[in-house]
Enzyme design. Structure first.
Site, short mmCIF file in Angstrom:
data_model
loop_
_atom_site.label_atom_id
_atom_site.label_comp_id
_atom_site.label_asym_id
_atom_site.label_seq_id
_atom_site.Cartn_x
_atom_site.Cartn_y
_atom_site.Cartn_z
N ARG A 120 0.82 -1.21 0.00
CA ARG A 120 0.00 0.00 0.00
C ARG A 120 0.86 1.27 0.00
NH1 ARG A 120 -1.86 -1.17 6.24
NH2 ARG A 120 0.08 -0.46 7.21
N GLU A 134 15.85 47.54 20.34
CA GLU A 134 15.08 48.73 19.93
C GLU A 134 16.00 49.93 20.08
OE1 GLU A 134 12.33 49.19 18.53
OE2 GLU A 134 11.40 47.20 18.62
N LYS A 142 -6.83 -2.71 8.83
CA LYS A 142 -5.74 -3.28 8.03
C LYS A 142 -5.26 -2.29 6.97
CE LYS A 142 -7.47 -8.01 8.57
NZ LYS A 142 -8.05 -9.19 7.87
N SER A 157 7.67 5.94 7.66
CA SER A 157 8.27 7.03 6.90
C SER A 157 7.23 8.07 6.51
CB SER A 157 8.95 6.49 5.64
OG SER A 157 8.00 5.86 4.79
N GLY A 159 6.65 51.14 5.92
CA GLY A 159 5.59 52.10 6.18
C GLY A 159 4.90 52.56 4.92
N ASP A 182 12.09 44.21 11.46
CA ASP A 182 12.94 44.62 10.35
C ASP A 182 14.39 44.91 10.78
OD1 ASP A 182 12.26 46.88 11.77
OD2 ASP A 182 11.34 47.93 10.10
N VAL A 207 -6.28 1.72 4.89
CA VAL A 207 -7.11 2.87 4.58
C VAL A 207 -6.70 3.36 3.19
CG1 VAL A 207 -7.75 5.23 5.22
CG2 VAL A 207 -7.27 3.55 7.01
N HIS A 234 5.73 -0.07 12.66
CA HIS A 234 6.19 -1.29 12.00
C HIS A 234 7.30 -1.94 12.83
CE1 HIS A 234 3.90 0.07 8.59
NE2 HIS A 234 4.64 1.15 8.45
N ARG A 250 6.97 44.89 -0.33
CA ARG A 250 7.84 44.29 -1.36
C ARG A 250 7.95 42.79 -1.13
NH1 ARG A 250 13.44 46.96 -1.44
NH2 ARG A 250 13.33 46.52 0.79
#
Length: 737
Positions: free
Chosen positions: A34, A581, A295, A317, A431, A532, A297, A235, A435
């Site tokens: 599967r 700041e 079993k 995985s 302001g 920024d 899906v 598994h 971009r």
């Protein structure tokens, strides 16, 4: 994709002429279980859709044909594929010997099938023992082999099988750049390696918007809600069966204690799988009200189940690969996937040796939502693979050639296959302007888009999404592989959650804004957000003067004053994300009022807004214009006029700039005395006007021990965009466990 359209016609014409104009490539796809069918099915649909180029033969073997595992061959028939041959190859047993016997049985049966089909090429997936039998048979019968998902690294015997198939295969389709490099290091011919991404991602990235509640209710019950259930898939580890059985017992105990509805899928056909099923039945899982044991899906439904789960747990995985496309939390148990590249949604519990450890992992992960990860694909794998198949010249010698060391330095694909550059989408919210740019790993701005920044939250977010979608689409045309989105914005930002906490007055309606979630959901990409000023510092660290410097400070001198601090190569955010700041360092107790509400901040003296304010005062008093200057009647007075006046000898303007430079210099001195950097980088449009003033203030006011600091002007043209890109390019999106 434009890339394929431009190249494919000429290449296909040449190949058709070489192979014979009327010859279609006869492709045999062999599927064993599967899991591999979920990867092969998209390729099979693509091959079937182009009958003018391909003939498809489907061979089914392995656990597809076993009732205990759901007779999953039926889903192949439901997908309207004609199964040419069914081979019963599984030998029932409890130990490793059964796997060996199954390989032997497949080797006995396959030659007759391949003699009848006479395919030009066989497509083999992954690392299962059935796939090893397929590759061995095809190689010995001089049939070309295309191996899907080679070059990856994981735990258990699967690694050895995968690499053995790589040595037998003539062509390779890999999912990640690391896998490509592993194949090259294994001496495979670079021209026969295609970095395409995982084929299942072509379906995954378009699956989440479908109706899913009916699927959840069908498998888990009518009372279950999204994000409130668990999917478990574990598994046996064939190199340590006893330990993996014990770990499975602990997992079921932890899930029982966690008390959430759980869908448990039966394990793969491997040595130890029957014992795991016995453990389930011994603990009464099939009859427990909180568990649904199944079993199989169907893959389309399984996608919806994991996309909306509160968590996935186990060692499949699928958890470390496909589930990342939805940002669903994953708990990876044990060593079966050791070495896999994973997104940040995966929590590894390598030594899952106690129930409490697994339970704690469930408490940490359940219900979270992570950024969507595209490590293993971008949704365009199948077109690349089909183009790759069309380029195969059957008149080339069948014998493989190995490229022994030295390995090629070129990390890009051959241009006839695919040439893509790892890149980031960078967003700069200023302001005035908004971009968006495509930025390469080397800091090259490949493409840039600019629009006026809307005034309202709704319009701004809609424009960001629109520009990012356009840029992501254009990235395909310019051969760029987008790894994620980085956003630079003014204000205080929580980078961990991707939320703008408080904005500057320059950007309205921009507080308590979650930027990560809507953009990640729309683009299926991970998203990072930062201030920024911090982004400017990151740009310098990766691309500018700060490269290789352990401790430095960046100051942005533009409309406002901002900055970022790099200490021991790391960006400092502070306890409430308010570090650096720098524009609000107070340099005078009775100075001009700042936009922050305080007085005497650096920004109130040296920012573009402050200089514009002073220029207006001079202009209103007819003291701004001097000989050589002129202004139109409707022209707005700006900081540029003040600077021009100063250059032309206006003493008033010179004094204002001198005061501004001194204020900035005093702020820098305070920074030097606080964090003691070895480098100060001035960035922004005003940097060149301030650099000498700052150096003078340092020489006059700073302690002798810090006077030797280097003060330089940034050489980066777009630090905000480059910094936003570095959020993506430097972050461990390809975290290796």
């Amino acid at each position: 994709e434009v890339y394929f359209k431009n190249l494919s016609k000429q290449k296909q014409k040449e190949v058709m002429e070489k192979n014979g104009n009327n010859h279609k490539l006869r492709v045999c796809v062999a599927t064993c279980n599967r899991a591999d069918y979920s990867k092969l099915a998209p390729i099979m649909f693509g091959i079937k859709a182009e009958p003018q180029f391909f003939e498809l033969d489907v061979v089914v073997l392995g656990s597809h044909l076993i009732d205990d595992y759901g007779n999953t061959y039926r889903m192949i028939e439901q997908d309207d594929f004609d199964i040419h041959t069914r081979l019963h190859t599984i030998v029932r047993g409890e130990d490793e010997a059964a796997m060996v016997e199954s390989v032997g049985l497949a080797l006995v049966k396959l030659p007759d099938v391949l003699n009848r089909l006479k395919p030009d090429i066989m497509i083999v997936h992954g690392d299962r023992f059935d796939a090893l039998a397929l590759a061995t048979s095809a190689a010995l019968m001089n049939i070309r082999i295309l191996h899907i998902e080679g070059g990856e690294v994981s735990g258990t015997i699967d690694d050895s099988i995968r690499h053995a198939i790589t040595k037998l295969a003539h062509y390779h389709v890999c999912c990640t750049r690391s896998a490509e490099q592993h194949l090259i290091a294994m001496c495979e011919d670079h021209d026969r390696i295609l970095l395409a991404g995982c084929p299942s991602y072509d379906k995954l990235l378009s699956a989440k918007n479908k109706d899913y509640m009916s699927i959840i209710h069908m498998w888990l019950g009518e009372d279950v809600k999204t994000r409130d259930y668990i999917v478990a898939l574990q598994h046996p580890v064939t190199t340590d069966i006893k330990h993996s059985i014990k770990m499975f017992e602990l997992t079921l105990d932890a899930l029982t204690s966690f008390n959430k509805r759980t869908l448990v899928l039966f394990p793969n056909v491997d040595a130890g799988d029957k014992e795991m099923v016995r453990v389930m039945r011994k603990k009464g899982i099939e009859h427990h009200p909180n568990f649904r044991a199944v079993k199989h899906v169907p893959f389309d439904q399984f996608i919806q189940l994991v996309a909306h789960a509160g968590c996935m747990i186990g060692n499949s995985s699928c958890g470390v690969r496909e589930v990342g496309a939805f940002g669903t939390p994953v708990i990876n148990l044990g060593t079966r996937q050791t070495g896999r590249e994973t997104g940040e949604n995966v929590l590894h519990v390598r030594d899952a040796d106690t129930q409490d450890k697994i339970l704690h992992a469930l408490q940490l992960q359940f219900g979270k939502q992570y950024p969507c990860s595209k490590i293993y694909g971008d949704g365009n794998a199948v077109p690349r693979i089909l183009k790759f198949l069309k380029s195969i010249d059957l008149k080339e010698p069948l014998q493989k050639k190995f490229c022994f060391p030295p390995v090629k330095d070129n990390i890009s694909q051959d241009i006839d296959h695919i040439l893509e550059t790892q890149s980031a989408l960078a967003v700069d919210l200023g302001g005035t302007n908004l971009r968006v740019a495509i930025v390469s790993m080397k800091g090259e701005i490949v493409k840039k888009y600019t629009q006026l920044n809307p005034k309202t939250y709704e319009d701004r977010l809609a424009l960001i999404l629109k520009m990012c979608v356009e840029a992501a689409s254009e990235a395909v045309n310019v051969n760029c592989r987008i790894l994620g989105v980085g956003i630079s914005t003014g204000g205080r930002v929580n980078p961990r959650e991707g939320i703008v906490l408080h904005s500057t007055k320059l950007i309205q309606e921009w507080s308590s804004v979650d930027l990560r979630t809507p953009i990640s959901d729309a683009l299926h990409l991970p998203v990072w957000v930062d201030n920024d000023g911090n982004c400017a510092a990151l740009a310098e660290r990766k691309f500018g003067h700060g490269k290789g410097i352990e401790n430095f400070v960046t100051l942005i001198t533009g409309t406002g004053i901002g900055g970022g601090i790099i200490h021991q190569h790391e960006l400092i955010h502070g306890s409430s994300f308010c570090a650096a700041e720098l524009g609000h360092i107070v340099v005078s107790l009775d100075g001009p009022e700042c936009l922050c509400g305080s007085q005497g901040c650096i920004e109130a003296y040296a920012s573009g807004i402050a200089l514009q304010r002073e220029a207006k005062k001079l202009h209103d008093d007819d003291l701004l214009l001097v000989e050589g200057m002129s202004m139109k009647e409707e022209e707005i007075v700006s900081a540029a006029h003040l600077i021009q006046a100063a250059k032309l000898g206006n003493t008033k303007a010179e004094s204002i700039l001198r005061t501004a430079g001194t204020a900035l210099g005093l702020g820098v001195v305070n920074i030097l005395h606080t964090v003691n950097p070895s480098l100060v980088i001035l960035s922004g449009v005003l940097a060149n006007h301030y650099v000498n003033a700052v150096k003078d203030v340092i020489n006059r006011q700073a302690l002798s021990s810090v006077k030797t600091v280097d003060v330089v002007v940034s050489n980066l043209a777009d630090p905000a965009l480059l910094g936003a890109a570095s959020l993506v390019l430097d972050y461990t999106t390809r975290r290796i466990y």
